[in-house]
Design a protein around this motif. Structure first.
Motif, PDB file in Angstrom:
ATOM      1  N   ALA A  50       0.841  -1.191   0.000  1.00 18.18           N
ATOM      2  CA  ALA A  50       0.000   0.000   0.000  1.00 18.18           C
ATOM      3  C   ALA A  50       0.879   1.244   0.000  1.00 18.18           C
ATOM      4  CB  ALA A  50      -0.900  -0.018   1.220  1.00 18.18           C
ATOM      5  N   THR A  51       0.667   2.135  -0.968  1.00 21.61           N
ATOM      6  CA  THR A  51       1.520   3.315  -1.065  1.00 21.61           C
ATOM      7  C   THR A  51       0.715   4.611  -1.143  1.00 21.61           C
ATOM      8  OG1 THR A  51       1.596   2.992  -3.452  1.00 21.61           O
ATOM      9  CG2 THR A  51       3.458   2.140  -2.197  1.00 21.61           C
ATOM     10  N   ILE A  52      -0.596   4.492  -1.259  1.00 22.18           N
ATOM     11  CA  ILE A  52      -1.408   5.694  -1.402  1.00 22.18           C
ATOM     12  C   ILE A  52      -1.904   6.137  -0.030  1.00 22.18           C
ATOM     13  CG2 ILE A  52      -3.488   6.668  -2.462  1.00 22.18           C
ATOM     14  CD1 ILE A  52      -3.130   4.341  -4.588  1.00 22.18           C
ATOM     15  N   GLU A  53      -1.635   7.376   0.266  1.00 18.53           N
ATOM     16  CA  GLU A  53      -1.992   7.857   1.593  1.00 18.53           C
ATOM     17  C   GLU A  53      -3.461   8.274   1.645  1.00 18.53           C
ATOM     18  OE1 GLU A  53      -0.403  11.200   4.638  1.00 18.53           O
ATOM     19  OE2 GLU A  53       1.080  10.305   3.285  1.00 18.53           O
ATOM     20  N   PHE A  54      -4.114   7.809   2.660  1.00 17.72           N
ATOM     21  CA  PHE A  54      -5.502   8.190   2.889  1.00 17.72           C
ATOM     22  C   PHE A  54      -5.583   8.832   4.261  1.00 17.72           C
ATOM     23  CE2 PHE A  54      -9.500   7.408   5.000  1.00 17.72           C
ATOM     24  CZ  PHE A  54     -10.390   7.951   4.099  1.00 17.72           C
ATOM     25  N   LYS A  55      -6.186  10.012   4.307  1.00 17.64           N
ATOM     26  CA  LYS A  55      -6.317  10.677   5.594  1.00 17.64           C
ATOM     27  C   LYS A  55      -7.699  11.306   5.641  1.00 17.64           C
ATOM     28  CE  LYS A  55      -3.604  13.586   8.698  1.00 17.64           C
ATOM     29  NZ  LYS A  55      -4.749  14.265   9.325  1.00 17.64           N
TER      30      LYS A  55
ATOM     31  N   ASP B 287     -14.514   7.737  -7.510  1.00 15.67           N
ATOM     32  CA  ASP B 287     -13.153   7.385  -7.136  1.00 15.67           C
ATOM     33  C   ASP B 287     -13.126   7.066  -5.644  1.00 15.67           C
ATOM     34  OD1 ASP B 287     -12.238   7.709  -9.680  1.00 15.67           O
ATOM     35  OD2 ASP B 287     -11.543   9.764  -9.385  1.00 15.67           O
ATOM     36  N   THR B 288     -12.581   5.898  -5.344  1.00 15.79           N
ATOM     37  CA  THR B 288     -12.643   5.396  -3.980  1.00 15.79           C
ATOM     38  C   THR B 288     -11.260   4.937  -3.533  1.00 15.79           C
ATOM     39  OG1 THR B 288     -14.906   4.644  -4.429  1.00 15.79           O
ATOM     40  CG2 THR B 288     -13.828   3.692  -2.506  1.00 15.79           C
ATOM     41  N   TYR B 289     -10.965   5.160  -2.262  1.00 15.50           N
ATOM     42  CA  TYR B 289      -9.732   4.637  -1.677  1.00 15.50           C
ATOM     43  C   TYR B 289      -9.999   3.201  -1.249  1.00 15.50           C
ATOM     44  CZ  TYR B 289      -7.971   9.416  -1.522  1.00 15.50           C
ATOM     45  OH  TYR B 289      -7.554  10.676  -1.872  1.00 15.50           O
ATOM     46  N   VAL B 290      -9.215   2.278  -1.807  1.00  9.70           N
ATOM     47  CA  VAL B 290      -9.484   0.858  -1.563  1.00  9.70           C
ATOM     48  C   VAL B 290      -8.231   0.154  -1.045  1.00  9.70           C
ATOM     49  CG1 VAL B 290     -10.506  -1.241  -2.522  1.00  9.70           C
ATOM     50  CG2 VAL B 290     -11.004   0.958  -3.582  1.00  9.70           C
ATOM     51  N   MET B 291      -8.448  -0.665  -0.053  1.00 13.75           N
ATOM     52  CA  MET B 291      -7.369  -1.480   0.507  1.00 13.75           C
ATOM     53  C   MET B 291      -7.640  -2.931   0.186  1.00 13.75           C
ATOM     54  SD  MET B 291      -6.771  -0.454   4.418  1.00 13.75           S
ATOM     55  CE  MET B 291      -5.356  -1.353   4.935  1.00 13.75           C
TER      56      MET B 291
ATOM     57  N   ARG C  28      -3.295 -15.871 -10.027  1.00 15.46           N
ATOM     58  CA  ARG C  28      -3.613 -15.071 -11.196  1.00 15.46           C
ATOM     59  C   ARG C  28      -4.599 -15.738 -12.140  1.00 15.46           C
ATOM     60  NH1 ARG C  28      -1.817  -9.764 -12.339  1.00 15.46           N
ATOM     61  NH2 ARG C  28      -1.837  -9.168 -10.173  1.00 15.46           N
ATOM     62  N   TRP C  29      -4.404 -17.002 -12.352  1.00 15.16           N
ATOM     63  CA  TRP C  29      -5.195 -17.675 -13.377  1.00 15.16           C
ATOM     64  C   TRP C  29      -6.616 -17.946 -12.913  1.00 15.16           C
ATOM     65  CZ3 TRP C  29      -6.368 -22.449 -11.380  1.00 15.16           C
ATOM     66  CH2 TRP C  29      -5.522 -22.926 -10.374  1.00 15.16           C
ATOM     67  N   LYS C  30      -6.844 -17.744 -11.657  1.00 13.51           N
ATOM     68  CA  LYS C  30      -8.212 -17.878 -11.160  1.00 13.51           C
ATOM     69  C   LYS C  30      -8.828 -16.495 -11.124  1.00 13.51           C
ATOM     70  CE  LYS C  30      -7.843 -21.836  -8.067  1.00 13.51           C
ATOM     71  NZ  LYS C  30      -7.622 -22.187  -6.663  1.00 13.51           N
ATOM     72  N   LEU C  31      -9.872 -16.310 -11.891  1.00  9.27           N
ATOM     73  CA  LEU C  31     -10.503 -14.990 -11.906  1.00  9.27           C
ATOM     74  C   LEU C  31     -11.412 -14.852 -10.691  1.00  9.27           C
ATOM     75  CD1 LEU C  31     -11.294 -14.190 -15.623  1.00  9.27           C
ATOM     76  CD2 LEU C  31      -9.616 -13.148 -14.124  1.00  9.27           C
ATOM     77  N   LYS C  32     -10.778 -14.834  -9.571  1.00 11.45           N
ATOM     78  CA  LYS C  32     -11.530 -14.798  -8.329  1.00 11.45           C
ATOM     79  C   LYS C  32     -11.334 -13.425  -7.706  1.00 11.45           C
ATOM     80  CE  LYS C  32     -10.432 -16.394  -4.066  1.00 11.45           C
ATOM     81  NZ  LYS C  32      -9.430 -16.658  -3.283  1.00 11.45           N
ATOM     82  N   PRO C  33     -12.402 -12.734  -7.409  1.00  8.25           N
ATOM     83  CA  PRO C  33     -12.196 -11.418  -6.820  1.00  8.25           C
ATOM     84  C   PRO C  33     -11.549 -11.541  -5.459  1.00  8.25           C
ATOM     85  CG  PRO C  33     -14.532 -11.985  -6.840  1.00  8.25           C
ATOM     86  CD  PRO C  33     -13.814 -13.087  -7.533  1.00  8.25           C
ATOM     87  N   GLU C  34     -10.615 -10.689  -5.223  1.00  2.00           N
ATOM     88  CA  GLU C  34      -9.982 -10.680  -3.914  1.00  2.00           C
ATOM     89  C   GLU C  34     -10.813  -9.788  -3.006  1.00  2.00           C
ATOM     90  OE1 GLU C  34      -5.623  -9.716  -1.983  1.00  2.00           O
ATOM     91  OE2 GLU C  34      -6.001  -9.412  -4.096  1.00  2.00           O
ATOM     92  N   PHE C  35     -10.878 -10.121  -1.768  1.00  2.76           N
ATOM     93  CA  PHE C  35     -11.618  -9.277  -0.846  1.00  2.76           C
ATOM     94  C   PHE C  35     -10.917  -7.929  -0.702  1.00  2.76           C
ATOM     95  CE2 PHE C  35     -14.464 -12.402  -0.440  1.00  2.76           C
ATOM     96  CZ  PHE C  35     -14.175 -13.477   0.377  1.00  2.76           C
ATOM     97  N   TYR C  36     -11.697  -6.925  -0.540  1.00  6.29           N
ATOM     98  CA  TYR C  36     -11.143  -5.591  -0.447  1.00  6.29           C
ATOM     99  C   TYR C  36     -11.959  -4.798   0.564  1.00  6.29           C
ATOM    100  CZ  TYR C  36     -15.253  -4.549  -3.142  1.00  6.29           C
ATOM    101  OH  TYR C  36     -16.552  -4.453  -3.522  1.00  6.29           O
ATOM    102  N   VAL C  37     -11.420  -3.685   0.958  1.00  7.05           N
ATOM    103  CA  VAL C  37     -12.128  -2.808   1.873  1.00  7.05           C
ATOM    104  C   VAL C  37     -12.129  -1.408   1.273  1.00  7.05           C
ATOM    105  CG1 VAL C  37     -12.272  -1.996   4.266  1.00  7.05           C
ATOM    106  CG2 VAL C  37     -11.116  -4.151   3.772  1.00  7.05           C
ATOM    107  N   ALA C  38     -13.324  -0.871   1.047  1.00  6.48           N
ATOM    108  CA  ALA C  38     -13.433   0.514   0.596  1.00  6.48           C
ATOM    109  C   ALA C  38     -13.298   1.400   1.831  1.00  6.48           C
ATOM    110  CB  ALA C  38     -14.765   0.740  -0.098  1.00  6.48           C
ATOM    111  N   ILE C  39     -12.276   2.246   1.814  1.00 12.67           N
ATOM    112  CA  ILE C  39     -11.949   3.020   3.002  1.00 12.67           C
ATOM    113  C   ILE C  39     -12.649   4.372   3.006  1.00 12.67           C
ATOM    114  CG2 ILE C  39     -10.042   4.173   4.222  1.00 12.67           C
ATOM    115  CD1 ILE C  39      -9.784   1.224   4.516  1.00 12.67           C
TER     116      ILE C  39
END
Ligand code: ZN
Ligand code: ZN
Length: 160
Positions: free
Chosen positions: A51-56, A84-88, A98-109
């Protein structure tokens, strides 16, 4: 009279040792065998996982480094945010293959307020979502044009 028996020559022979298989240059062979195996794709992409994008958040103390800002996080396949959303990435989710098109869990911050552009987190004490994300102040100003349910939701958030 001695009849010379024809020399019996088998088409193949058994060998006791495996001298034929001996490696000419042993060191070279060992070096070759010790080469690391090819690196799997998702390890190679590790940089992308940092993670490199700062969210404050402007409303609370929340401060995080997130993986993505935008509408279509590459790690949340099939997901497109309306704004536009900050997502972790979900820190508890194992790397996907990669070869599995499975969505990874994410958190919209969080996101930017649609009116004043301040960064706000998704916490109900910092923002309200009605078609877009608004900080509570802007949400309040804007809410006069909203349907009753959305106004009620906002009023509830403001009094909580
Ligand atoms: Zn906040
Ligand atoms: Zn605002």
């Amino acid at each position: 009279m001695i009849v010379e028996e024809p020399q019996y020559e088998p088409e193949y022979e058994y060998v006791d040792d495996f001298s034929d298989l001996k490696v000419e240059n042993e060191e070279e062979e060992i070096a070759r065998l010790q080469l690391p195996p090819p690196v799997p794709q998702d390890i190679r992409d590790d940089k992308e996982r940092i993670a490199t994008i700062e969210f404050k958040c402007s409303g609370c103390d929340m401060q995080e480094l997130v993986h993505y800002f935008g509408q279509k996080p590459p790690f949340a396949i099939g997901v497109k945010f309306r704004e536009d959303t900050y997502v972790m990435r979900d820190p508890f989710q194992a790397p996907p293959q990669r070869w599995k098109l499975k969505p990874e869990f994410y958190v919209a911050i969080g996101a930017h307020c649609a009116m004043c552009n301040k960064v706000v987190c998704k916490d109900t004490s910092c923002s309200i979502y009605y078609t877009k994300t608004y900080c509570l102040q802007c949400g309040f100003a804007k809410s006069k044009s909203w349907p009753v349910e959305a106004q009620t939701k906002l009023r509830k958030q403001l009094t909580d």
